[in-house]
Design an enzyme around this catalytic site. Structure first.
Site, PDB file in Angstrom:
ATOM      1  N   GLU A  14     -12.162 -64.219 113.164  1.00  0.00           N
ATOM      2  CA  GLU A  14     -12.858 -65.501 113.287  1.00  0.00           C
ATOM      3  C   GLU A  14     -13.817 -65.705 112.119  1.00  0.00           C
ATOM      4  OE1 GLU A  14     -16.354 -68.025 114.802  1.00  0.00           O
ATOM      5  OE2 GLU A  14     -16.277 -66.007 113.982  1.00  0.00           O
ATOM      6  N   ASP A  60     -13.443 -59.331 115.429  1.00  0.00           N
ATOM      7  CA  ASP A  60     -14.035 -58.947 114.149  1.00  0.00           C
ATOM      8  C   ASP A  60     -15.533 -59.172 114.148  1.00  0.00           C
ATOM      9  OD1 ASP A  60     -13.436 -61.770 114.245  1.00  0.00           O
ATOM     10  OD2 ASP A  60     -13.932 -61.884 112.112  1.00  0.00           O
TER      11      ASP A  60
END
Length: 409
Positions: free
Chosen positions: A173, A80
């Site tokens: 994350e 991400d």
């Protein structure tokens, strides 16, 4: 495939994390990227598992033929990108000869040398930048490219000895280390791990915050203003009073290095009910527990002052200091990384990380995991940039760590 081409391919997939999503991963682009990465890993000879939540785990068996047993090392990166911008990335490669860099002529977006003096050290290098309308996504797609390129090197050079390798790509994350928290660490059967999620060449992290989050709710009593005397209890003002009782100098904007803080990062509500979100951060266990006790004691005192139940507190742990899992023999991966950096001509320097990373969760779960440089700068900014020389150097570091670990076995 060239490492720059790899990185650019990954940036073309929008993997922006979506805060407060009810699913993991929080965005479909992360699943798209995971499918691409799984296929590329298979092409490079790894045995690949696509797990729940779009977690990808690839295994490259050891090629040591004389019976020596090298440690199994896991390489972890997140798919991400941060939610400051959710626009598509349009990366560009600049031959940097010095001075300012015009990111977008039409919008007059310029990366100015006086604001980013670190550019000076990359004069004569190529630099990957954005067009000024998005993040670059080097956090953490540079790490993905670096790890994948290292696997390409091993595939093309089978004479390079290495132990068993795990390649792990996780989602989300940026919104709470959620992918690392969902990962079944024990099933990796790894001895230790690395993330490549800090910045300039040479950086290494083996201590970070202890972090927690408080959701604090204030309960008021509405009343019509014409008859409010003695009846109205304003939850908004309760929240305001509570915030005012937090230590004024212990906020993010007033602290640096190893100084902890209280961070009021969200406020919402009405007269009837108001809510605030307060993060606490501290490098030491003792300091962290002191901050937790302060929040709880302040809430108890508030209820004594205004009446039982006026304020309720919910605590949510976020992550712990990775240093707690990197003591004694578990410090070996740090020593190995320091040796490898020096061997490839990099001067390492440790930084206390004022933030969290996936390795903090992995270390807490029992998998020692320092954090190494990926080479990029200005995370979470339209001015994020990645020197090509640094991209290559980080991938070279991955190979050197694997070679040295095999040689020591």
């Amino acid at each position: 495939m060239d490492i720059v081409e790899r990185f650019l391919n990954y940036t073309r997939i929008n993997t922006t994390a979506v805060p407060n999503a009810a699913h993991l991963p929080s965005s479909s682009g992360q699943t798209e990227l995971s499918i691409l990465l799984a296929g590329e890993l298979r092409d490079l000879g790894l045995v690949v598992e696509t797990r729940d939540h779009s977690i990808v785990v690839g295994t490259l068996p050891s090629n040591i033929k004389d019976g020596r047993k090298a440690p199994t090392i896991a390489w972890v990166a997140h798919m991400d990108t941060s939610s400051e911008y959710n626009t598509d990335t349009r990366a560009q490669v600049v031959d940097y000869t010095g001075g300012d860099i015009t990111l977008n002529k039409d919008l007059n977006i310029v990366m100015r040398l006086e604001e980013f003096p670190e550019l000076k050290r990359y004069q004569g290098d190529q630099i990957i930048v954005t067009d000024g309308t998005s993040l670059l996504g080097a956090d953490n797609k540079s790490a993905i490219a670096e790890i994948m390129h290292a696997m390409q090197v091993l595939h093309d050079n089978p004479e390079i000895e290495h132990g068993e390798i795990k390649v792990v790509f996780v989602p989300d994350e940026e919104i709470g280390l959620l992918g690392a928290k969902a990962l079944d660490v024990a099933s990796l059967n790894a001895d230790f791990a690395y993330t490549l999620d800090c910045c300039a060449v040479g950086e290494i992290v083996y201590e970070n915050w202890n972090a927690g989050e408080y959701h604090i709710t204030f309960h008021g009593q509405p009343a019509h203003p014409m008859s409010a005397k003695g009846k109205l209890r304003n939850a908004i003002l309760y929240a305001h009073q509570y915030i005012g009782m937090l230590p004024a100098g212990e906020r993010p904007e007033y602290t640096e290095k190893r100084e902890g803080y209280y961070w009021v990062k969200a406020v919402q509500g009405s007269v009837a009910e108001a809510k605030i979100v307060v993060d606490i951060r501290d490098f030491t266990e003792a300091g962290f527990e002191t901050r937790r006790n302060f929040i709880d004691t302040l809430a108890a005192s508030f209820n004594q002052l205004h009446g039982e139940g006026v304020v309720t507190v919910e605590y949510r742990p976020m992550y712990r200091n990775a240093a707690q899992g990197l003591q004694g023999e578990n410090f070996y991966p740090v020593e190995l990384a320091l040796e490898a950096m020096k061997a490839i001509g990099v001067s390492p320097y440790a930084i206390p990380m004022r933030g969290g990373y996936d390795g903090a969760v992995l270390s807490e779960k029992g998998l020692p995991c320092p954090n190494l440089f990926c080479g990029a700068h200005n995370f979470h900014s339209i001015y994020e940039f990645l020197p090509v020389g640094s991209l290559n150097k980080a991938s070279e570091m991955v190979i050197e760590i694997l070679k040295r670990a095999a040689a020591k076995s």
